[in-house]
Design a protein around this motif. Structure first.
Motif, short mmCIF file in Angstrom:
data_model
loop_
_atom_site.label_atom_id
_atom_site.label_comp_id
_atom_site.label_asym_id
_atom_site.label_seq_id
_atom_site.Cartn_x
_atom_site.Cartn_y
_atom_site.Cartn_z
N ASP A 291 13.62 -9.92 26.74
CA ASP A 291 13.60 -9.49 25.26
C ASP A 291 14.94 -8.57 25.05
N LEU A 292 15.11 -7.52 26.13
CA LEU A 292 16.30 -6.66 25.91
C LEU A 292 17.53 -7.69 26.07
N GLY A 293 17.78 -8.73 26.84
CA GLY A 293 18.94 -9.85 26.91
C GLY A 293 19.20 -10.29 25.37
N LYS A 294 18.02 -10.72 24.91
CA LYS A 294 18.22 -11.30 23.48
C LYS A 294 18.62 -10.32 22.55
N ALA A 295 18.04 -9.19 22.49
CA ALA A 295 18.45 -8.11 21.53
C ALA A 295 19.95 -7.53 21.87
N LEU A 296 20.53 -7.70 22.93
CA LEU A 296 21.73 -7.25 23.35
C LEU A 296 22.82 -8.46 22.48
N GLN B 25 19.37 -4.04 12.41
CA GLN B 25 18.21 -3.38 12.25
C GLN B 25 16.93 -4.42 11.98
N GLN B 26 16.90 -5.23 11.13
CA GLN B 26 16.11 -6.16 10.73
C GLN B 26 15.58 -7.09 12.17
N GLN B 27 16.84 -7.73 12.62
CA GLN B 27 16.43 -8.45 13.76
C GLN B 27 15.86 -7.80 14.82
N LEU B 28 16.31 -6.40 15.15
CA LEU B 28 15.94 -6.01 16.32
C LEU B 28 14.40 -5.48 16.02
N GLY B 29 14.01 -5.19 14.78
CA GLY B 29 12.61 -5.02 14.33
C GLY B 29 11.75 -6.21 14.84
N HIS B 30 12.17 -7.31 14.53
CA HIS B 30 11.45 -8.65 15.04
C HIS B 30 11.44 -8.64 16.41
N ARG B 31 12.59 -8.48 17.02
CA ARG B 31 12.35 -8.50 18.46
C ARG B 31 11.38 -7.43 18.93
N ILE B 32 11.33 -6.22 18.40
CA ILE B 32 10.37 -5.30 19.05
C ILE B 32 8.88 -5.78 18.78
N LYS B 33 8.49 -6.34 17.61
CA LYS B 33 7.29 -6.85 17.32
C LYS B 33 6.85 -8.03 18.10
N LEU C 248 32.90 -3.15 22.21
CA LEU C 248 31.39 -2.93 22.50
C LEU C 248 30.46 -4.17 22.41
N ALA C 249 30.97 -5.09 21.54
CA ALA C 249 30.25 -6.73 21.78
C ALA C 249 30.57 -7.32 22.84
N GLU C 250 31.70 -7.27 23.21
CA GLU C 250 31.98 -7.92 24.73
C GLU C 250 30.98 -7.26 25.67
N VAL C 251 30.90 -6.18 25.83
CA VAL C 251 30.02 -5.58 26.87
C VAL C 251 28.41 -5.77 26.65
N MET C 252 28.29 -6.04 25.32
CA MET C 252 26.71 -6.17 25.26
C MET C 252 26.67 -7.60 25.64
N GLN C 253 27.46 -8.64 25.04
CA GLN C 253 27.15 -9.79 25.36
C GLN C 253 27.24 -10.26 26.82
N LYS C 254 28.15 -9.65 27.80
CA LYS C 254 28.12 -10.03 29.12
C LYS C 254 26.64 -9.53 29.66
N TYR C 255 26.25 -8.26 29.35
CA TYR C 255 25.04 -7.94 30.22
C TYR C 255 23.81 -8.50 29.60
N GLY C 256 24.01 -8.90 28.35
CA GLY C 256 22.79 -9.80 27.66
C GLY C 256 22.79 -11.17 28.43
N GLN C 257 23.99 -11.76 28.37
CA GLN C 257 23.88 -12.83 29.37
C GLN C 257 23.28 -12.99 30.60
N GLN C 258 23.74 -11.90 31.49
CA GLN C 258 23.23 -11.45 32.73
C GLN C 258 21.69 -11.42 32.96
N LEU C 259 21.08 -10.79 31.84
CA LEU C 259 19.80 -10.63 31.68
C LEU C 259 18.96 -11.85 31.49
N GLY C 260 19.61 -12.77 30.75
CA GLY C 260 18.90 -14.03 30.39
C GLY C 260 18.21 -14.11 29.35
N ASP C 261 18.00 -15.39 28.95
CA ASP C 261 16.96 -15.69 27.66
C ASP C 261 15.45 -15.33 27.87
N GLY C 262 15.11 -15.23 28.99
CA GLY C 262 13.72 -14.61 29.28
C GLY C 262 13.46 -13.28 29.15
#
Length: 308
Positions: free
Chosen positions: A42-47, A168-176, A26-40
């Motif tokens: 927020d969903l990519g950073k959360a992934l 969970q805390q990191q994703l909370g900061h991403r949401i804020k 699951l980590a490999e899949v999340m990292q793959k599509y997070g990198q495709q979304l890019g640093d710009g």
């Protein structure tokens, strides 16, 4: 995995690979599509954050498996392959010597062979008894091994819970951060800019076309007036239409990027126009693009001109 190991042995490239953990996959899949979304994104950073958390959980699970193997499974295998095996050996030997003693006793013999059979029977009985007693009286060690299994699992769940809480805390900061950022307005742009638009005359309505065809205009003397001028507008937006041969050529448009996984497959990017050659089956097309012919999945393209 057993098939891969067998093939590796045949090829002479045997290597031990750990069992793939679901958290790691699951980590490999999340990292793959997070990198495709890019640093710009927020969903990519959360992934990417989630991928790191799940990768840590996979490592914790590997540590638990090593701990359980060393402190629980290996002692259990030792008990089965050594101690219980010795017990069964002494019991089998005791059965044989008892049969030998009973046979000589029925013959009512009191010579040296009878005395020797009695001594061997007593020795086998003592060894079998002591081996069984040692196994049955070893409860403290066996319970300690069972406790080691429980402690390894407890430690695994404790560390996993800590990883999930941090995630969970990191994703909370991403949401804020995403919620505090002002929402940008998006204005769709026209397909063609104003400077590239070609002036066009107004097309007559159907009622006007009928009226003009039935009652032609006259010049006052009953004679039809001069025919209206031909259409003087430029070509329609987008340039001239393609030739008829190109319009009828079977082709499709790529909906996604496709990277060839084996020889004979066709690489292309999203939006590429591909010439259709044939349909192999319900899942694969054969097409031609940029002078190269190969296979590609049906679900990756949208057919523009179907095959005949």
């Amino acid at each position: 995995m057993a098939t891969q190991v067998a093939l590796s042995k045949v090829r002479g490239t045997t290597k031990t690979s750990p069992y793939p953990q679901t958290e790691g996959m699951l980590a490999e899949v999340m990292q793959k599509y997070g990198q495709q979304l890019g640093d710009g994104s927020d969903l990519g950073k959360a992934l990417n954050d989630a991928a790191e958390g799940y990768r840590q959980m996979a490592d914790i699970k590997y540590q638990m498996e090593d701990n359980v193997k060393q402190n629980f499974l290996d002692p259990l295998m030792h008990l089965q392959n050594n101690e219980l095996k010795d017990v069964n050996h002494h019991r089998t030997k005791l059965k044989g010597r008892r049969l030998d003693y009973d046979c000589k006793k029925r013959q009512q013999r009191r010579d040296d062979e009878m005395i020797q059979a009695e001594e061997k029977l007593e020795e086998s009985k003592r060894l079998a008894e002591m081996s069984m007693f040692n196994v049955l009286s070893n409860d403290v060690e066996q319970i300690s091994q069972l406790r080691a299994l429980i402690e390894a699992q407890l430690d695994f769940h404790r560390q996993t819970a800590q990883c999930l809480e941090n995630l969970q805390q990191q994703l909370g900061h991403r949401i804020k951060d995403a919620a505090s950022r002002p929402r940008e307005e998006h204005v769709p742009l026209p397909v063609l800019g104003n400077e590239s638009r070609t002036p066009r005359s107004r097309s007559p309505a159907p009622s006007e076309m009928t009226h003009n065809s039935v009652q032609p205009a006259t010049n006052g003397g009953g004679m039809p007036s001069q025919a209206p001028p031909a259409y003087q507008g430029g070509p329609p937006p987008g340039g001239l239409p393609p030739p008829l041969s190109q319009q009828q050529k079977p082709q499709c448009r790529a909906l996604f990027d496709f990277d060839a996984q084996s020889e004979g497959e066709l690489d292309f990017k999203e939006g590429t126009i591909i010439e259709l050659v044939s349909q192999i089956d319900e899942n694969w097309y054969e097409g031609r693009f940029n002078g190269k012919t190969g296979l590609f999945p049906v679900t990756y393209v949208q057919v523009l001109v179907p095959l005949k």
